[in-house]
Write a protein that holds these residues in place. Structure first.
Motif, short mmCIF file in Angstrom:
data_model
loop_
_atom_site.label_atom_id
_atom_site.label_comp_id
_atom_site.label_asym_id
_atom_site.label_seq_id
_atom_site.Cartn_x
_atom_site.Cartn_y
_atom_site.Cartn_z
N UNK A 115 22.05 67.28 90.60
CA UNK A 115 21.48 68.63 90.47
C UNK A 115 21.77 69.47 91.71
N UNK A 116 21.46 70.75 91.60
CA UNK A 116 21.58 71.65 92.75
C UNK A 116 20.66 71.17 93.88
N UNK A 117 19.47 70.72 93.53
CA UNK A 117 18.55 70.18 94.54
C UNK A 117 19.13 68.97 95.23
N UNK A 118 19.78 68.10 94.47
CA UNK A 118 20.41 66.92 95.04
C UNK A 118 21.53 67.33 95.99
N UNK A 119 22.29 68.34 95.60
CA UNK A 119 23.34 68.86 96.48
C UNK A 119 22.73 69.34 97.79
N UNK A 120 21.67 70.12 97.70
CA UNK A 120 21.06 70.68 98.92
C UNK A 120 20.50 69.59 99.83
N UNK A 121 20.05 68.48 99.26
CA UNK A 121 19.54 67.38 100.08
C UNK A 121 20.66 66.62 100.80
N UNK A 122 21.87 66.68 100.28
CA UNK A 122 22.99 65.93 100.85
C UNK A 122 23.97 66.77 101.67
N UNK A 123 23.98 68.09 101.47
CA UNK A 123 24.99 68.91 102.14
C UNK A 123 24.73 69.02 103.63
N UNK A 124 25.81 69.11 104.40
CA UNK A 124 25.71 69.34 105.84
C UNK A 124 26.15 70.75 106.20
N UNK A 125 26.88 71.42 105.31
CA UNK A 125 27.33 72.79 105.55
C UNK A 125 26.17 73.76 105.32
N UNK A 126 26.15 74.82 106.09
CA UNK A 126 25.12 75.85 105.94
C UNK A 126 25.53 76.84 104.86
N UNK A 127 24.55 77.29 104.10
CA UNK A 127 24.79 78.36 103.14
C UNK A 127 24.89 79.68 103.89
N UNK A 128 25.47 80.69 103.25
CA UNK A 128 25.51 82.02 103.83
C UNK A 128 24.94 82.99 102.79
N UNK A 129 23.73 83.44 103.03
CA UNK A 129 23.04 84.35 102.12
C UNK A 129 23.04 85.79 102.63
N UNK A 130 23.86 86.09 103.63
CA UNK A 130 23.88 87.44 104.20
C UNK A 130 24.32 88.46 103.15
N UNK A 131 23.75 89.64 103.22
CA UNK A 131 24.12 90.69 102.26
C UNK A 131 25.50 91.26 102.56
N UNK A 132 25.96 91.15 103.80
CA UNK A 132 27.31 91.58 104.15
C UNK A 132 27.88 90.65 105.21
N UNK A 133 29.11 90.24 105.02
CA UNK A 133 29.84 89.42 105.98
C UNK A 133 31.22 90.07 106.13
N UNK A 134 31.63 90.32 107.36
CA UNK A 134 32.94 90.92 107.56
C UNK A 134 34.03 89.94 107.14
#
Length: 169
Positions: A91-110
């Motif tokens: 599941x998505x939850x399982x992914x989030x428990x195992x991932x080491x990379x950070x998400x990027x939820x910024x509204x703008x990224x250059x």
């Protein structure tokens, strides 16, 4: 009912000649790479959808190509886990428990920051793939040991392309 050595439900226990205690470390490393692959896939698609600026078309197409390549490896990674007698993410939850990379939820990224972040994330994925290789070698898992080289090469190539695209001049 589960196998006490691996916590694999007996109905999902895949026959293998590999020792379950050794394949467990391979499965853990593969599941971490799988989680990071999904996180990187989604981040790459996010940047594909939201890139802007003078190199829009080039970056938009490159991000889409890279996302497709990342997604294409996920099934092979999960199937390696299963072939070695273990279970994989659910599941998505399982992914989030195992991932080491950070998400990027910024509204703008250059665009420049997108290139740098994706480059670093691909290099982090390479580190995870090298850990898979070490675990596979220790477990005598030749199939995983061989296929992980291709995934490593693909991630290194993505990092290279992102680096070259970020150069000024």
């Amino acid at each position: 009912m589960t196998d006490a050595d691996t916590n694999v439900p007996s109905d999902l226990k895949t026959p293998t000649d590999l020792k379950s205690n050794e394949t467990k470390s391979v499965a853990e490393a593969l599941n971490s790479v799988l989680a990071d692959s999904y996180a990187l896939y989604f981040k790459t698609k996010n940047f594909h959808w939201h890139v802007s600026g003078p190199h829009f078309r080039d970056y938009h197409l490159m991000f889409d190509d890279q996302a497709s390549q990342i997604l294409a490896t996920t099934d092979a990674i999960a199937e390696r886990v299963r072939k070695a007698g273990n279970t994989t993410l659910r599941s998505i939850g399982d992914i989030s428990r195992h991932q080491t990379l950070s998400d990027n939820d910024a509204s703008f990224v250059s665009a420049d920051d997108m290139l740098a972040e994706l480059r670093q994330d691909n290099l982090t994925l390479v580190e995870g793939l090298r850990a898979v290789k070490e675990a596979a070698t220790a477990a005598g898992d030749n199939a995983t040991e061989g296929i992980v080289d291709d995934w490593t090469d693909e991630a290194e190539e993505r990092a290279w392309f992102l680096f070259e695209a970020s150069r000024k001049g």
